[in-house]
Design a protein around this motif. Structure first.
Motif, PDB file in Angstrom:
ATOM      1  N   ILE A 123     -33.386  26.346 -64.071  1.00 22.07           N
ATOM      2  CA  ILE A 123     -34.185  27.265 -64.895  1.00 22.07           C
ATOM      3  C   ILE A 123     -33.292  27.965 -65.922  1.00 22.07           C
ATOM      4  O   ILE A 123     -33.662  28.116 -67.090  1.00 22.07           O
ATOM      5  CB  ILE A 123     -34.913  28.302 -64.013  1.00 22.07           C
ATOM      6  N   TYR A 124     -32.106  28.384 -65.497  1.00 20.20           N
ATOM      7  CA  TYR A 124     -31.185  29.074 -66.414  1.00 20.20           C
ATOM      8  C   TYR A 124     -30.691  28.145 -67.534  1.00 20.20           C
ATOM      9  O   TYR A 124     -30.416  28.599 -68.656  1.00 20.20           O
ATOM     10  CB  TYR A 124     -29.969  29.597 -65.652  1.00 20.20           C
ATOM     11  N   VAL A 173     -39.412  32.873 -58.874  1.00 22.26           N
ATOM     12  CA  VAL A 173     -39.530  31.503 -58.361  1.00 22.26           C
ATOM     13  C   VAL A 173     -38.898  31.407 -56.976  1.00 22.26           C
ATOM     14  O   VAL A 173     -39.461  30.781 -56.055  1.00 22.26           O
ATOM     15  CB  VAL A 173     -38.857  30.511 -59.334  1.00 22.26           C
ATOM     16  N   PRO A 184     -34.919  34.193 -67.900  1.00 26.95           N
ATOM     17  CA  PRO A 184     -34.585  33.591 -66.600  1.00 26.95           C
ATOM     18  C   PRO A 184     -34.070  34.619 -65.590  1.00 26.95           C
ATOM     19  O   PRO A 184     -34.254  34.442 -64.384  1.00 26.95           O
ATOM     20  CB  PRO A 184     -33.501  32.563 -66.946  1.00 26.95           C
ATOM     21  N   LEU A 204     -32.593  25.284 -58.042  1.00 22.74           N
ATOM     22  CA  LEU A 204     -33.736  25.539 -58.920  1.00 22.74           C
ATOM     23  C   LEU A 204     -33.381  26.595 -59.979  1.00 22.74           C
ATOM     24  O   LEU A 204     -33.720  26.463 -61.153  1.00 22.74           O
ATOM     25  CB  LEU A 204     -34.934  26.017 -58.099  1.00 22.74           C
ATOM     26  N   GLY A 205     -32.700  27.639 -59.526  1.00 20.85           N
ATOM     27  CA  GLY A 205     -32.297  28.700 -60.448  1.00 20.85           C
ATOM     28  C   GLY A 205     -31.377  28.182 -61.538  1.00 20.85           C
ATOM     29  O   GLY A 205     -31.498  28.554 -62.713  1.00 20.85           O
ATOM     30  N   VAL A 260     -36.190  33.777 -62.429  1.00 21.48           N
ATOM     31  CA  VAL A 260     -35.563  33.039 -61.314  1.00 21.48           C
ATOM     32  C   VAL A 260     -35.826  33.710 -59.967  1.00 21.48           C
ATOM     33  O   VAL A 260     -36.211  33.034 -58.996  1.00 21.48           O
ATOM     34  CB  VAL A 260     -34.050  32.854 -61.561  1.00 21.48           C
ATOM     35  N   CYS A 313     -24.553  27.262 -63.674  1.00 23.28           N
ATOM     36  CA  CYS A 313     -25.039  26.695 -64.941  1.00 23.28           C
ATOM     37  C   CYS A 313     -23.916  26.678 -65.973  1.00 23.28           C
ATOM     38  O   CYS A 313     -23.723  25.677 -66.678  1.00 23.28           O
ATOM     39  CB  CYS A 313     -26.230  27.511 -65.438  1.00 23.28           C
TER      40      CYS A 313
END
Length: 671
Positions: free
Chosen positions: A372-373, A317, A310, A368-369, A314, A266
């Motif tokens: 989300i972050y 999820v 997160p 996905l992580g 994370v 990210c």
């Protein structure tokens, strides 16, 4: 109700402060991460002795981390609030050890406090206690040393009682948590038990607590059950379950706890903060082997409300996604226990029985992580909906904040050393010479018999040499200016006994802003006037215009109290730059003394008009005007033409010793 803007301001300050504190701890964090990495590398290479030494160094670094966090946080908070850190740090260390040791919150191998959360709270509580009472280092050279000594002793004793209470509260909390853990059975081998297990690990990690230690029984049981299940599967006696030790190691801790490899990506993909990008790049070699301390403490994630969300969410999820994929048969179940340092993708391949499906699943989870972050991280760095220019400015401000803090630390240390020199100078003055008063007449051009003097303090050394009042700043630096004011008042009142007060002679005394805002000054003046048997109407108090821009209510009360006694109150040096005309209207002064700086360029039309305008202040306020600093006949004539009757300056007389002032007064009386 507290306004949302106030809450937001406090929150922004907290985020900035916590970032700076953990940035200062970053070298220690990096050292520990590298030590762990080298230790494991040597262990894999079967250099066990060398590896054990590195693990020992790592244990030492981990052991001193909470103490270092406590010291640096105390130092930062105290410096930010203008306190001397040498006062605050002992308090915070006392609280940290007093809470940690009795409650067993110490490292088994070193006996040092090992809980970062307790360390942070100890620093904050201690700093608040010291800042609230404005405790300063004890200085034997100060006039009020004994008073401050007993004040600090009383404060420290009260803090000890608070420490005992906090230690007991911590003990109760630990007992309650231990009691609750007996009734809460967490089984990581079930779906909901696994979610709870992962949630608790993330939440504890976000506040600096090693969740694996707290959930040791559950982790140990997980490892043992996983070995049994794998043995039964390999023997063909039972199907392979989805959940096991390998499941958590391969998919829940990629890049370290919180699946921080997603946060790393990210930052690299979306960040414009060069410091964060550099941090992420330097963390890559460690994150690859699932060591995330650089990101955990460097951003930081720990104690950071925005990134904690997160960090905890994370892995949850990821748990649901991986569990669902394996339940649907899209990916093989985990068939082995993977070493926790095995890099992502390799661990996915090995864990899923040498299947690329595990690699693809890890890629999906990491993606996905990262998504989300992203909003949480961008919100944290303040980049959402802001232009690049604004971001650059914010980065510069953050950099300036850190530089300012480090500069303040150096300045504070240098100031403490210089104060030692100042205290020696003042102590030498008190022991090897004497303070004397000189008096400068205030002449009424329309009433020559008018008698009024301004008192000015001077210092005479043991050789008889007269020193101008350059020493006043030393008293300010030592925090003893109020004591100097009191000494001057005593000297003036002593001299006033020898002046012709019966003929209406008045003497003015300058006092500092610190004294005029102190309610105790009224009692002191009244007591000294009674002691010397002097009428209050013979005394005039002058305060600088700097004082009237601080603590309006208390100054107004003190001025009114002095005037009620019959003492004239004047504002000195008006126009020198501190206050404005509206400030002047807030207070009911009896006299206003116009500063010489206003008179310097009155040969120019603009400055002349300004002085003439200020000379009309008396028409608005009803106060008497005095022109200060008149040195020539031309200046005297100009001031008189402005309607100002009382004039003070070298044109009439320089400040003179008491004997000369007596002679001046006698000449006026018999003129």
């Amino acid at each position: 109700m507290i306004k949302m803007t106030t809450i937001k301001s406090y929150y922004n300050d907290y985020i900035k402060d916590i970032s700076i504190v953990f940035l200062l701890l970053l070298p220690l964090t990096i050292c520990n991460a590298i030590t762990v990495f080298v230790g494991h590398a040597l262990s894999m290479a079967e250099f066990s002795d060398a590896a054990n030494k590195f693990f020992y160094f790592s244990d030492l670094l981990i052991a001193i981390y909470p103490i270092t966090l406590c010291i640096i946080t105390s130092y930062y908070i105290s410096t930010k609030h203008g306190m001397n850190a040498m006062v605050v740090v002992p308090y915070s260390l006392l609280l940290l050890t007093a809470v940690s040791i009795p409650n067993g919150l110490v490292a088994a191998n070193t006996g040092l406090p090992n809980n970062p959360l307790i360390a942070l709270l100890a620093a904050i509580i201690s700093a608040l206690c010291c800042v609230s009472f404005r405790l300063d280092p004890l200085d034997p050279s100060r006039i009020d040393f004994v008073k401050r000594l007993y004040k600090q002793a009383a404060h420290f004793f009260s803090f000890l009682l608070l420490t005992l209470m906090l230690a007991k509260i911590t003990e109760i909390v630990i007992q309650l948590s231990q009691g609750a853990s007996k009734f809460i059975a967490i089984n990581p081998l079930t779906f909901f038990g696994g979610l709870a297990y992962q949630f608790i690990l993330g939440l504890l990690g976000a506040v600096g607590i090693n969740g694996h230690n707290l959930l040791f029984r559950a982790k140990q049981q997980l490892f043992e059950d996983t070995q049994l299940h794998l043995a039964a599967w390999q023997a063909g006696d039972a199907p392979l379950p989805i959940l096991g030790q390998g499941f958590y190691d391969a998919f829940m801790s990629m890049g370290g706890s919180g699946n921080t490899i997603s946060l790393l990506l990210c930052i690299l993909l979306f960040s414009k903060d060069r410091r964060h990008i550099a941090l992420a790049i330097s963390a890559i070699p460690l994150v690859i082997f699932n060591i995330n301390e650089l990101l955990l403490f460097g951003l930081p994630i720990i104690f950071n409300p925005l990134l904690i969300v997160p960090f905890v969410f994370v892995p949850l999820v990821s748990f649901v996604v991986v569990y669902s994929a394996m339940s649907l048969g899209l990916v093989n179940h985990v068939g082995t226990i993977v070493d926790w340092m095995t890099p992502p993708f390799i661990s996915g391949y090995i864990a899923t029985q040498n299947s690329f499906g595990g690699v693809i699943l890890q890629l999906v989870v990491i993606t996905l992580g990262t998504l989300i972050y992203r909003p949480f991280y961008l919100n944290y760095v303040g980049r959402s909906r802001q232009s690049n220019m604004t971001m650059t400015r914010q980065s510069e401000i953050e950099s300036s904040t850190l530089k300012a803090f480090l500069g303040d630390v150096n300045k504070a240390m240098g100031s403490y050393v210089s104060k030692h020199d100042i205290s020696r100078r003042v102590n030498n003055m008190l022991n090897n010479g004497e303070f004397v008063m000189h008096y400068q007449p205030q002449v009424n051009v329309k009433n020559p018999s008018h008698l009024s003097f301004e008192s000015l303090v001077r210092y005479k050394d043991k050789t008889g040499k007269l020193i101008p009042p350059v020493f006043i700043d030393d008293f300010y630096q030592l925090g003893a200016i109020k004591q100097l004011d009191q000494m001057v008042i005593d000297l003036v009142l002593t001299d006033m006994k020898k002046l012709p007060l019966e003929h209406g002679c008045k003497v003015s005394v300058n006092i500092s802003a610190e004294s005029i805002v102190d309610p105790a000054i009224i009692h002191f003046v009244v007591e000294r006037l009674r002691f010397y048997e002097i009428e209050p109407s013979s005394l005039e108090i002058e305060i600088t215009e700097e004082a009237i821009i601080t603590n309006d209510k208390q100054i107004a009360k003190n001025i009114e109290a002095l005037q009620t006694l019959g003492i004239t109150v004047a504002i000195d040096d008006f126009g020198s730059g501190y206050a404005s005309f509206p400030h002047l209207l807030k207070f009911n002064f009896d006299k206003v003394k116009l500063d010489r700086s206003l008179l310097l360029n009155t040969q120019n039309e603009r400055e002349k008009n300004l002085y003439q305008l200020l000379a009309k202040i008396s028409e608005v306020t009803g106060c008497v005007l005095v022109a200060e600093g008149v040195e020539t006949k031309i200046e005297e004539q100009f001031v008189a033409s402005c309607g100002i009757d009382i004039i003070q300056g070298y044109y009439f007389s320089r400040p003179m010793p008491l004997d000369d002032a007596q002679q001046w007064a006698s000449n006026k009386i018999h003129a």
